[in-house]
Each structure stands twice: as structure tokens, then as C-alpha cells.
Scaffold this motif. Sequence first.
Motif, PDB file in Angstrom:
ATOM      1  N   HIS A  85       0.495 -60.322 -37.124  1.00  0.00           N
ATOM      2  CA  HIS A  85      -0.106 -59.831 -35.885  1.00  0.00           C
ATOM      3  C   HIS A  85       0.568 -60.478 -34.680  1.00  0.00           C
ATOM      4  CE1 HIS A  85      -3.130 -57.758 -38.160  1.00  0.00           C
ATOM      5  NE2 HIS A  85      -3.396 -58.864 -38.827  1.00  0.00           N
ATOM      6  N   ALA A 124      -3.752 -50.261 -27.868  1.00  0.00           N
ATOM      7  CA  ALA A 124      -4.233 -51.583 -28.255  1.00  0.00           C
ATOM      8  C   ALA A 124      -4.235 -51.634 -29.773  1.00  0.00           C
ATOM      9  CB  ALA A 124      -5.624 -51.826 -27.698  1.00  0.00           C
ATOM     10  N   TRP A 125      -3.654 -52.685 -30.336  1.00  0.00           N
ATOM     11  CA  TRP A 125      -3.603 -52.838 -31.789  1.00  0.00           C
ATOM     12  C   TRP A 125      -4.697 -53.771 -32.297  1.00  0.00           C
ATOM     13  CZ3 TRP A 125       2.383 -53.842 -32.384  1.00  0.00           C
ATOM     14  CH2 TRP A 125       3.075 -52.634 -32.185  1.00  0.00           C
ATOM     15  N   THR A 126      -5.223 -54.611 -31.439  1.00  0.00           N
ATOM     16  CA  THR A 126      -6.295 -55.527 -31.835  1.00  0.00           C
ATOM     17  C   THR A 126      -7.418 -55.422 -30.809  1.00  0.00           C
ATOM     18  OG1 THR A 126      -5.593 -57.469 -30.558  1.00  0.00           O
ATOM     19  CG2 THR A 126      -4.562 -57.158 -32.738  1.00  0.00           C
ATOM     20  N   LYS A 127      -8.500 -56.095 -31.088  1.00  0.00           N
ATOM     21  CA  LYS A 127      -9.624 -56.128 -30.148  1.00  0.00           C
ATOM     22  C   LYS A 127      -9.756 -57.511 -29.521  1.00  0.00           C
ATOM     23  CE  LYS A 127     -11.919 -52.328 -32.292  1.00  0.00           C
ATOM     24  NZ  LYS A 127     -12.873 -51.390 -31.843  1.00  0.00           N
ATOM     25  N   ARG A 128      -8.649 -58.227 -29.414  1.00  0.00           N
ATOM     26  CA  ARG A 128      -8.655 -59.565 -28.801  1.00  0.00           C
ATOM     27  C   ARG A 128      -9.150 -59.453 -27.362  1.00  0.00           C
ATOM     28  NH1 ARG A 128      -5.676 -64.008 -30.319  1.00  0.00           N
ATOM     29  NH2 ARG A 128      -4.348 -62.668 -31.584  1.00  0.00           N
ATOM     30  N   ASP A 155      -0.686 -57.718 -29.821  1.00  0.00           N
ATOM     31  CA  ASP A 155      -2.029 -57.148 -29.748  1.00  0.00           C
ATOM     32  C   ASP A 155      -2.013 -55.715 -29.242  1.00  0.00           C
ATOM     33  OD1 ASP A 155      -3.790 -59.526 -30.359  1.00  0.00           O
ATOM     34  OD2 ASP A 155      -2.466 -60.332 -28.817  1.00  0.00           O
ATOM     35  N   PHE A 183      -7.658 -56.220 -22.812  1.00  0.00           N
ATOM     36  CA  PHE A 183      -7.694 -57.559 -23.413  1.00  0.00           C
ATOM     37  C   PHE A 183      -8.393 -58.581 -22.528  1.00  0.00           C
ATOM     38  CE2 PHE A 183      -3.905 -55.411 -25.126  1.00  0.00           C
ATOM     39  CZ  PHE A 183      -4.318 -55.334 -26.436  1.00  0.00           C
ATOM     40  N   ALA A 188      -3.310 -62.862 -25.564  1.00  0.00           N
ATOM     41  CA  ALA A 188      -3.018 -61.470 -25.913  1.00  0.00           C
ATOM     42  C   ALA A 188      -1.564 -61.167 -25.542  1.00  0.00           C
ATOM     43  CB  ALA A 188      -3.962 -60.532 -25.178  1.00  0.00           C
ATOM     44  N   ARG A 200       2.259 -67.469 -31.801  1.00  0.00           N
ATOM     45  CA  ARG A 200       1.161 -67.339 -32.764  1.00  0.00           C
ATOM     46  C   ARG A 200       1.051 -68.576 -33.653  1.00  0.00           C
ATOM     47  NH1 ARG A 200      -1.315 -64.218 -29.854  1.00  0.00           N
ATOM     48  NH2 ARG A 200      -1.035 -61.986 -30.018  1.00  0.00           N
TER      49      ARG A 200
END
Length: 145
Positions: free
Chosen positions: A118, A11-15, A121, A140, A99, A90
Motif C-alpha cells: 500500500h 482514492a485507494w484507501t480510506k486513510r 492511498d 484524506f 496519505a 511507509r
Amino acid sequence: MSWIQNERARAWTKRINYVDGTSPRVLVVDDNQSAAEALVTYLGFEDIESRPAYGGAEAIAAARSWLPDVIVMDISMPYCSGIEASRAMRADVTTQGIAIIAFTALDEEEVRRHLVDHEFDGYCQKGQPPTTLLALIWTFLLRDK
């Protein structure tokens, strides 16, 4: 939330997208129709509503009309790559909160070299057990119980 981190799925984000008691919705994007349909079938067995899209342009249209919670996006596709499709999503207020997971045979560093912002995600390299991708999808999602 189960946070997944390994060399082939991350996971690259915390979405987080909230699922309101219904099955989560996942759009599977791959120009290989057999691969997309196989993943859609697998996700169906895991109580995830999913649909295939067979290219980047089709993915953009499907995301706008269906509004999935997560998109599993192949990168290397003709005409409109997964990166181009993700950038378009995006930039669109309708789809910018979805996500998006890069799902590709390319290694993670190669994918990151082509990113501007970004667009994704998370990342999962193709060839992993489907449970690895499933666990990443769930990072996500938060199900309302």
C-alpha cells in the motif's frame, strides 16, 4: 469526506488525517520544478500550506522534518522514483501515516503493476483539472471545526 472516484482520479484507501484548525499541509513532489512550484502556488490559493520537493530523496527528508498531512507524489523521477520514496516512507514510523497520492502521467493500471503493498492511498493522472486533484486531497483530510 468527499469520496472521489473516476477513471483518472481515485482514492485507494480510506486513510484520514485530521487537521486541527490550521491549514492542511501538502508536500508536492516532482522533478519538474516548474510543475511542482505551479501546484504549490495553486494549493496556496486554496488555503493549503504546501512545499515542493524536487525528487524522491528530497521528499523523504522533507516528509520526516515537516510532517505533511498529504503528499502528492510524481512517479517517474531519476535516482529515487516516487514508488521507492513511498516505500521508504511507509517503512518509517515517522511518515507511515501520511496519505500519499500517486500523481503521474502513467495510467492507473501501470502504476498498480509496480506496487508491492500500500505505497499509495490514491491516484490522480496528470492533466486533470486542478480541482480534481484538490478534491482527491480532501478525501484524506478531516478538518476539526
